[in-house]
Design an enzyme around this catalytic site. Structure first.
Site, PDB file in Angstrom:
ATOM      1  N   ARG A 120       0.806  -1.243   0.000  1.00 16.72           N
ATOM      2  CA  ARG A 120       0.000   0.000   0.000  1.00 16.72           C
ATOM      3  C   ARG A 120       0.831   1.282   0.000  1.00 16.72           C
ATOM      4  NH1 ARG A 120      -2.796  -3.149   3.833  1.00 16.72           N
ATOM      5  NH2 ARG A 120      -4.517  -4.259   2.851  1.00 16.72           N
ATOM      6  N   LYS A 142       1.872  11.316 -11.309  1.00 16.52           N
ATOM      7  CA  LYS A 142       0.981  10.435 -12.089  1.00 16.52           C
ATOM      8  C   LYS A 142       1.753   9.166 -12.415  1.00 16.52           C
ATOM      9  CE  LYS A 142      -2.299  13.419 -14.457  1.00 16.52           C
ATOM     10  NZ  LYS A 142      -2.774  13.903 -15.768  1.00 16.52           N
ATOM     11  N   GLU A 184       6.797  18.096 -25.240  1.00 13.76           N
ATOM     12  CA  GLU A 184       6.221  18.449 -23.935  1.00 13.76           C
ATOM     13  C   GLU A 184       6.764  19.801 -23.461  1.00 13.76           C
ATOM     14  OE1 GLU A 184       3.720  16.757 -22.823  1.00 13.76           O
ATOM     15  OE2 GLU A 184       4.039  14.584 -22.865  1.00 13.76           O
ATOM     16  N   LYS A 226       5.427  22.937 -14.463  1.00 11.44           N
ATOM     17  CA  LYS A 226       4.709  21.736 -14.035  1.00 11.44           C
ATOM     18  C   LYS A 226       4.488  21.751 -12.524  1.00 11.44           C
ATOM     19  CE  LYS A 226       3.549  17.118 -14.486  1.00 11.44           C
ATOM     20  NZ  LYS A 226       3.571  15.904 -15.247  1.00 11.44           N
ATOM     21  N   GLU A 236      -5.903  16.769 -10.506  1.00  8.44           N
ATOM     22  CA  GLU A 236      -6.540  17.118 -11.784  1.00  8.44           C
ATOM     23  C   GLU A 236      -8.049  17.307 -11.686  1.00  8.44           C
ATOM     24  OE1 GLU A 236      -4.684  15.326 -15.284  1.00  8.44           O
ATOM     25  OE2 GLU A 236      -6.635  15.375 -16.271  1.00  8.44           O
ATOM     26  N   ARG A 240      -4.871  21.261 -13.841  1.00  8.17           N
ATOM     27  CA  ARG A 240      -3.889  20.265 -14.284  1.00  8.17           C
ATOM     28  C   ARG A 240      -4.265  19.642 -15.623  1.00  8.17           C
ATOM     29  NH1 ARG A 240      -0.489  15.749 -10.821  1.00  8.17           N
ATOM     30  NH2 ARG A 240       0.649  14.977 -12.624  1.00  8.17           N
ATOM     31  N   ASN A 244      -2.633  18.375 -20.513  1.00  9.59           N
ATOM     32  CA  ASN A 244      -2.981  17.353 -21.500  1.00  9.59           C
ATOM     33  C   ASN A 244      -3.238  17.923 -22.889  1.00  9.59           C
ATOM     34  OD1 ASN A 244      -2.884  14.825 -20.158  1.00  9.59           O
ATOM     35  ND2 ASN A 244      -4.586  15.531 -18.902  1.00  9.59           N
ATOM     36  N   HIS A 247      -3.060  15.661 -25.890  1.00  5.25           N
ATOM     37  CA  HIS A 247      -2.952  14.280 -25.410  1.00  5.25           C
ATOM     38  C   HIS A 247      -4.167  13.423 -25.745  1.00  5.25           C
ATOM     39  CE1 HIS A 247       0.543  15.857 -23.393  1.00  5.25           C
ATOM     40  NE2 HIS A 247       0.794  14.722 -22.760  1.00  5.25           N
ATOM     41  N   HIS A 251      -3.035  10.263 -27.392  1.00  4.76           N
ATOM     42  CA  HIS A 251      -3.233   8.926 -26.818  1.00  4.76           C
ATOM     43  C   HIS A 251      -3.997   8.039 -27.806  1.00  4.76           C
ATOM     44  CE1 HIS A 251      -2.706  10.371 -22.351  1.00  4.76           C
ATOM     45  NE2 HIS A 251      -1.571  10.160 -22.955  1.00  4.76           N
ATOM     46  N   HIS A 264       5.562   8.771 -27.548  1.00  8.98           N
ATOM     47  CA  HIS A 264       4.547   9.593 -26.884  1.00  8.98           C
ATOM     48  C   HIS A 264       4.651  11.057 -27.332  1.00  8.98           C
ATOM     49  CE1 HIS A 264       1.851  11.034 -23.763  1.00  8.98           C
ATOM     50  NE2 HIS A 264       2.784  11.872 -23.360  1.00  8.98           N
TER      51      HIS A 264
HETATM   52  P1  NAD Z   1      10.745   5.872 -22.620  1.00  6.05           P
HETATM   53  O1  NAD Z   1      10.666   5.722 -21.180  1.00  6.05           O
HETATM   54  O2  NAD Z   1      10.260   4.762 -23.477  1.00  6.05           O
HETATM   55  O3  NAD Z   1      12.259   6.190 -23.009  1.00  6.05           O
HETATM   56  C1  NAD Z   1      12.597   6.382 -24.361  1.00  6.05           C
HETATM   57  C2  NAD Z   1      13.750   5.480 -24.811  1.00  6.05           C
HETATM   58  O4  NAD Z   1      14.979   6.048 -24.367  1.00  6.05           O
HETATM   59  C3  NAD Z   1      13.708   4.083 -24.260  1.00  6.05           C
HETATM   60  O5  NAD Z   1      14.168   3.191 -25.238  1.00  6.05           O
HETATM   61  C4  NAD Z   1      14.677   4.144 -23.098  1.00  6.05           C
HETATM   62  O6  NAD Z   1      15.231   2.903 -22.754  1.00  6.05           O
HETATM   63  C5  NAD Z   1      15.737   5.050 -23.665  1.00  6.05           C
HETATM   64  N1  NAD Z   1      16.538   5.795 -22.717  1.00  6.05           N
HETATM   65  C6  NAD Z   1      16.152   6.319 -21.536  1.00  6.05           C
HETATM   66  N2  NAD Z   1      17.126   7.083 -21.041  1.00  6.05           N
HETATM   67  C7  NAD Z   1      18.163   7.018 -21.909  1.00  6.05           C
HETATM   68  C8  NAD Z   1      19.451   7.616 -21.953  1.00  6.05           C
HETATM   69  N3  NAD Z   1      19.833   8.486 -21.027  1.00  6.05           N
HETATM   70  N4  NAD Z   1      20.266   7.313 -22.981  1.00  6.05           N
HETATM   71  C9  NAD Z   1      19.846   6.488 -23.967  1.00  6.05           C
HETATM   72  N5  NAD Z   1      18.632   5.914 -24.000  1.00  6.05           N
HETATM   73  C10 NAD Z   1      17.804   6.191 -22.979  1.00  6.05           C
HETATM   74  O7  NAD Z   1       9.973   7.181 -23.129  1.00  6.05           O
HETATM   75  P2  NAD Z   1       9.793   8.638 -22.518  1.00  6.05           P
HETATM   76  O8  NAD Z   1       9.590   9.524 -23.682  1.00  6.05           O
HETATM   77  O9  NAD Z   1      10.833   8.958 -21.542  1.00  6.05           O
HETATM   78  O10 NAD Z   1       8.428   8.510 -21.699  1.00  6.05           O
HETATM   79  C11 NAD Z   1       7.214   8.236 -22.339  1.00  6.05           C
HETATM   80  C12 NAD Z   1       6.243   7.681 -21.331  1.00  6.05           C
HETATM   81  O11 NAD Z   1       5.999   8.657 -20.329  1.00  6.05           O
HETATM   82  C13 NAD Z   1       4.894   7.313 -21.909  1.00  6.05           C
HETATM   83  O12 NAD Z   1       4.513   6.055 -21.427  1.00  6.05           O
HETATM   84  C14 NAD Z   1       3.961   8.388 -21.388  1.00  6.05           C
HETATM   85  O13 NAD Z   1       2.655   7.931 -21.234  1.00  6.05           O
HETATM   86  C15 NAD Z   1       4.599   8.721 -20.079  1.00  6.05           C
HETATM   87  N6  NAD Z   1       4.296  10.075 -19.592  1.00  6.05           N
HETATM   88  C16 NAD Z   1       3.880  10.192 -18.309  1.00  6.05           C
HETATM   89  C17 NAD Z   1       3.639  11.435 -17.783  1.00  6.05           C
HETATM   90  C18 NAD Z   1       3.253  11.579 -16.339  1.00  6.05           C
HETATM   91  O14 NAD Z   1       2.871  12.677 -15.923  1.00  6.05           O
HETATM   92  N7  NAD Z   1       3.368  10.538 -15.551  1.00  6.05           N
HETATM   93  C19 NAD Z   1       3.827  12.581 -18.568  1.00  6.05           C
HETATM   94  C20 NAD Z   1       4.258  12.424 -19.877  1.00  6.05           C
HETATM   95  C21 NAD Z   1       4.507  11.153 -20.378  1.00  6.05           C
HETATM   96  N1  GLY Z   2       1.482  14.877 -18.003  1.00  7.94           N
HETATM   97  C1  GLY Z   2       0.225  15.356 -17.541  1.00  7.94           C
HETATM   98  C2  GLY Z   2       0.169  15.522 -16.071  1.00  7.94           C
HETATM   99  O1  GLY Z   2       1.100  15.267 -15.363  1.00  7.94           O
HETATM  100  O2  GLY Z   2      -0.853  15.927 -15.566  1.00  7.94           O
END
Ligand code: NAD
Ligand code: GLY
Length: 365
Positions: A120, A142, A184, A226, A236, A240, A244, A247, A251, A264
């Site tokens: 938890r 998130k 972003e 942010k 949200e 917040r 999006n 998005h 999405h 993404h």
């Molecule tokens: P990702 O995590 O897939 O990373 C992109 C690629 O880069 C991967 O192949 C990873 O292994 C590689 N990588 C990571 N760090 C590296 C480095 N320093 N050197 C070389 N390679 C490296 O993609 P992302 O763009 O970081 O994240 C996308 C994800 O984030 C999506 O799932 C999206 O839904 C999520 N997201 C979440 C939020 C949130 O608020 N929680 C906001 C935006 C996006």
């Molecule tokens: N990436 C959207 C949020 O964090 O609300």
């Protein structure tokens, strides 16, 4: 190094941004209540940065259990998440063992969700290593996994204790991933920070060349935006949702094409242009403003046209959006550069037209 705070009362936490932070035991160790940590990472990031992080933790006598997951958006699911729980239980991790997510947004979202669920809730630290995760996903709590019917549909709000954004890790990031992160960053200029949008128009080439000073500024300014939004509306219920922008369409692109096909950030870029197109059709912004937004995304090497999934498929996928309220779709739209609103005024026909004109047979990726 720059330090910001996400102000959430007793759950407030720092975001440290700067070079070579993985070596900074002084920043990491004060956040441990037990000398044991699980580092969740993936097969790409582990060979690059796991040893460096482990050395820093070991210098403070922290016992480290690495959990190395497969790499890719297509693995952001229950099966992979369960591998984290297997490792936590197998190593007899306790409620106050710390989970560190070392990687991009996929690892951060999945690691954070594991931390939210295990016994938890266990302490959690974000060590983002992609531009996208440093400017967005590591901040704000998130956490989620994907479902075949929709992106990030299963998850929790769960704040980290610390975000450590080591800018040096961006040196190994592939160009395509760097560009995805820019989507972003541009978003913050569009939704609430017009001066930052102007700055990006002037400095984008420096970011594409990974100029260190420009990069720190862009990450810091993005995180400041942010952090302010999250502090005002953590779960949200209002502002917040503006984060999006693009998005809902984005999405739909990610789910419709299959997770991992478009990045993404790429899907968000095309989705932002659909949102701008719709804002223009509503008479809120003019065609010149849409063209100005499009120019910046094109310069960033990002798609400005979505793939041709078919309008009905887009609408079907968008019906799962988390902003749907009482069955009605709400979209983030632009009133000008630097001012976004959440609105349900667009008719189905207007939304369909905006999708139609902004989607080609293949998209332009
Ligand atoms: P990702 O995590 O897939 O990373 C992109 C690629 O880069 C991967 O192949 C990873 O292994 C590689 N990588 C990571 N760090 C590296 C480095 N320093 N050197 C070389 N390679 C490296 O993609 P992302 O763009 O970081 O994240 C996308 C994800 O984030 C999506 O799932 C999206 O839904 C999520 N997201 C979440 C939020 C949130 O608020 N929680 C906001 C935006 C996006
Ligand atoms: N990436 C959207 C949020 O964090 O609300």
């Amino acid at each position: 190094m720059e330090t910001l705070e996400v102000a959430l009362g007793e759950r407030s936490y720092p975001i440290h941004i700067g070079p070579d932070l993985l070596a900074r035991a002084d920043l990491l160790l004060p956040h441990f209540s037990q000398k044991k940590a699980v580092v969740v990472t993936n097969e790409t990031v582990a060979p690059l940065y796991l040893q460096r992080l482990c050395a820093t933790l070991s210098s403070g006598s922290v016992e480290v259990l690495p959990v190395i997951l497969p790499d890719g958006e297509q693995f952001k699911n229950w099966e992979t998440l369960n591998r984290v729980f297997d490792a936590l239980l197998g190593a007899l991790c306790e409620r106050n063992t710390t989970l560190i997510a070392l990687g991009g947004g996929v690892i951060g979202d999945m690691g954070g969700f594991a931390a939210a669920c295990y016994q938890r809730g266990m302490p959690f630290i974000q060590v983002p290593t992609t531009l996208l995760s440093q400017v967005d996903s590591s901040v704000g709590g998130k956490t989620a996994i994907n479902h075949p019917l929709g992106k990030n549909m299963i998850g929790a709000f769960y704040q980290p204790k610390l975000v450590l954004a080591d800018i040096s890790t961006l040196d190994t990031l592939p160009d395509r991933e760097l560009k995805a992160g820019l989507a972003e960053i541009i978003k913050y200029g569009l939704i609430r920070d017009p001066e930052f949008f102007d700055w990006l128009e002037i400095n984008l080439d420096k970011l594409l060349k990974r100029d260190r000073m420009a990069m720190v500024h862009a990450v810091q300014r993005s995180c400041a935006n942010k952090a302010a939004v999250v502090a005002a509306d953590e779960r949200e219920s209002g502002e917040r949702a503006l984060l999006n922008l693009g998005h809902t369409f984005g999405h739909a692109i990610e789910t419709g094409l299959g997770y991992g096909e478009w990045l993404h950030g790429e899907a968000v870029a095309a989705g932002t242009l659909i949102a701008a197109e719709l804002s223009c059709r509503l008479g809120w912004i003019d065609a010149g403003t849409v063209a100005r937004i499009e120019r910046l995304f094109v310069r960033a090497g990002l798609p400005v046209m979505g793939p041709h999934l078919g309008v009905n498929r887009y609408l079907e996928l968008m019906s799962h959006d988390k902003k749907v309220l009482d069955g009605k779709l709400r979209l983030v739209l632009l009133q000008r550069i630097g001012k976004a609103v959440v609105s349900d005024v667009a008719t189905g026909a207007q939304i369909a037209e905006a999708i139609e004109v902004r989607c080609t047979k293949m998209g332009n990726i």
